[in-house]
Motif scaffolding. Structure first.
Motif, PDB file in Angstrom:
ATOM      1  N   LEU A   1      -9.444   9.865  -7.078  1.00  0.00           N
ATOM      2  CA  LEU A   1      -8.226   9.568  -6.339  1.00  0.00           C
ATOM      3  C   LEU A   1      -7.041   9.494  -7.300  1.00  0.00           C
ATOM      4  CD1 LEU A   1      -9.708   6.822  -4.009  1.00  0.00           C
ATOM      5  CD2 LEU A   1      -9.324   9.237  -3.457  1.00  0.00           C
ATOM      6  N   ALA A   2      -5.893  10.053  -6.848  1.00  0.00           N
ATOM      7  CA  ALA A   2      -4.726  10.142  -7.718  1.00  0.00           C
ATOM      8  C   ALA A   2      -3.549   9.309  -7.228  1.00  0.00           C
ATOM      9  CB  ALA A   2      -4.285  11.602  -7.847  1.00  0.00           C
ATOM     10  N   GLU A   3      -3.389   9.198  -5.894  1.00  0.00           N
ATOM     11  CA  GLU A   3      -2.279   8.433  -5.336  1.00  0.00           C
ATOM     12  C   GLU A   3      -2.770   7.626  -4.148  1.00  0.00           C
ATOM     13  OE1 GLU A   3       1.926  10.042  -5.378  1.00  0.00           O
ATOM     14  OE2 GLU A   3       0.819  11.926  -5.246  1.00  0.00           O
ATOM     15  N   ASN A   4      -2.091   6.483  -3.916  1.00  0.00           N
ATOM     16  CA  ASN A   4      -2.484   5.573  -2.840  1.00  0.00           C
ATOM     17  C   ASN A   4      -1.224   4.898  -2.298  1.00  0.00           C
ATOM     18  OD1 ASN A   4      -4.550   2.527  -2.774  1.00  0.00           O
ATOM     19  ND2 ASN A   4      -3.924   3.849  -1.111  1.00  0.00           N
ATOM     20  N   TRP A   5      -0.995   5.048  -1.003  1.00  0.00           N
ATOM     21  CA  TRP A   5       0.111   4.380  -0.321  1.00  0.00           C
ATOM     22  C   TRP A   5      -0.483   3.263   0.535  1.00  0.00           C
ATOM     23  CZ3 TRP A   5      -0.484   9.465  -1.211  1.00  0.00           C
ATOM     24  CH2 TRP A   5       0.566  10.153  -1.857  1.00  0.00           C
ATOM     25  N   ILE A   6       0.062   2.039   0.390  1.00  0.00           N
ATOM     26  CA  ILE A   6      -0.553   0.865   1.002  1.00  0.00           C
ATOM     27  C   ILE A   6       0.460   0.141   1.882  1.00  0.00           C
ATOM     28  CG2 ILE A   6      -1.749  -1.318   0.553  1.00  0.00           C
ATOM     29  CD1 ILE A   6      -1.325   1.185  -2.228  1.00  0.00           C
ATOM     30  N   PHE A   7      -0.014  -0.224   3.068  1.00  0.00           N
ATOM     31  CA  PHE A   7       0.778  -1.004   4.019  1.00  0.00           C
ATOM     32  C   PHE A   7      -0.034  -2.256   4.345  1.00  0.00           C
ATOM     33  CE2 PHE A   7       1.837   3.368   4.225  1.00  0.00           C
ATOM     34  CZ  PHE A   7       3.199   3.445   4.495  1.00  0.00           C
ATOM     35  N   ILE A   8       0.498  -3.420   3.990  1.00  0.00           N
ATOM     36  CA  ILE A   8      -0.179  -4.690   4.237  1.00  0.00           C
ATOM     37  C   ILE A   8       0.750  -5.567   5.077  1.00  0.00           C
ATOM     38  CG2 ILE A   8      -1.293  -6.715   3.235  1.00  0.00           C
ATOM     39  CD1 ILE A   8      -1.600  -5.165   0.616  1.00  0.00           C
TER      40      ILE A   8
END
Length: 334
Positions: free
Chosen positions: A304-311
């Motif tokens: 995995l290279a990128e991660n967008w997170i919504f918490i």
């Protein structure tokens, strides 16, 4: 090639009609696309809403009133079969920003008269030509910060309007090779297995290296922020997060899917944990809290290279007795 064209066309048509609709026309639009038993799950204070009329009345009409000339600027658009129900259902995913002019109050937040961008990610379940479930998470604290407010203590990561994928290939309006989606889902599942235990016996950095590229990008929510490279991610988020909680429950997802080099999941909640103090500058409590999370990933090769997170941090901290939204609604913007 697995063809999700019908589902993608339905969601795209909904977005186009919503963008053109006046605030008082959003109910008509939603009723055209939402099933009668539709369930909408959103960020606090909206939580779970049932039926097109209430979703329009509580969310879309007020938002479009507050942010006139609103545009949906997508960075990722994909669809896939849901691993969590044995790949029976098809969901579409859209991620990006809702952009508009902040010209009227919204949720008690004073308008700025300036351009703002509301980070969002939305999952839509499509069945028999209609949308039956929606999960729409958005970064409300990020909007507060654009309005000159400071909902949380200084964050460990960087604050910015976050860009889309580095290769700019996240808008998948056409079918993608099925083996690529399978590889992405496998990489996500491997990461969940590696990082969901918190007791691998490895150093945190080496544990991360099993699933992530060394120059990983982690685009975290406002209050935590964005961070870059495994060492900085371990220092600026993952390490403090693990140190700040105990009694982490098992992970549960309602939907987990992938298409091409992209994939993601959401839960309601994903897991619970109890603050031991320090995380985000907040005190310890004896109260387990729910983490409602959406994660979107980009795979490069086998990692995995990128991660967008919504918490939904507002929901979590309200469970701890801290009503961030009520506090910020009382403060004029600077």
């Amino acid at each position: 090639m697995t063809n999700f064209n019908e589902e993608k066309q339905i969601i795209t048509a909904l977005y186009q009609d919503l963008e053109k609709a006046a605030p008082d026309g959003t109910q008509t639009v939603l009723e055209r696309y939402y099933a009668a038993n539709h369930i909408w799950r959103g960020y606090h204070p909206f939580d779970e809403i049932r039926g097109a009329a209430l979703v329009a009345d509580r969310f879309w009409a007020p938002l479009k009133t507050a942010l006139p000339h609103m545009q949906r600027r997508q960075d990722v658009f994909m669809a896939g079969r849901n691993e969590m129900d044995g790949f029976a259902s098809v969901w579409g995913v859209s991620m990006g920003h809702l952009m508009g002019l902040f010209d009227a109050p919204w949720l008690g937040i004073a308008p700025t008269g300036k351009l703002v961008m509301l980070r969002y990610c939305e999952f839509n379940k499509v069945e028999n030509g209609q949308i039956t479930e929606t999960a729409m998470y958005f970064d409300l604290p990020h909007l507060m910060m654009q309005a000159g407010l400071q909902p949380f203590p200084p964050q460990t990561g960087a604050h910015m309007v976050q860009p889309g994928p580095a290769p700019h290939d996240g808008l998948m309006f056409t079918p993608q090779p099925e083996p690529e989606g399978e590889k992405t889902l496998a990489a996500i599942n491997n990461m969940i297995s590696d990082l969901g235990q918190w007791d691998s016996g490895l150093s945190l950095e080496d544990e991360l290296r099993q699933s992530w590229h060394e120059d990983m990008l982690w685009w975290g929510p406002a209050g935590i922020g964005a961070t870059y490279t495994i060492p900085r991610y371990a220092k600026q988020h993952s390490g403090p997060f693990r140190a700040g909680f105990t009694d982490r429950s098992k992970t549960y997802h309602i939907c987990r899917l992938a298409e091409g080099h992209y994939g993601g999941f959401f839960g309601w909640p994903n897991f619970t944990a109890t603050p031991t103090g320090g995380f985000m500058g907040m005190p310890a409590t004896s109260k387990p809290g729910e983490f409602r999370v959406i994660d979107i990933y980009r795979r490069d090769g086998d990692k995995l290279a990128e991660n967008w997170i919504f918490i939904d941090l507002l929901h979590f901290w309200k469970q701890q007795g801290v009503d961030i939204l009520a506090r910020m609604a009382e403060v004029p913007h600077t």
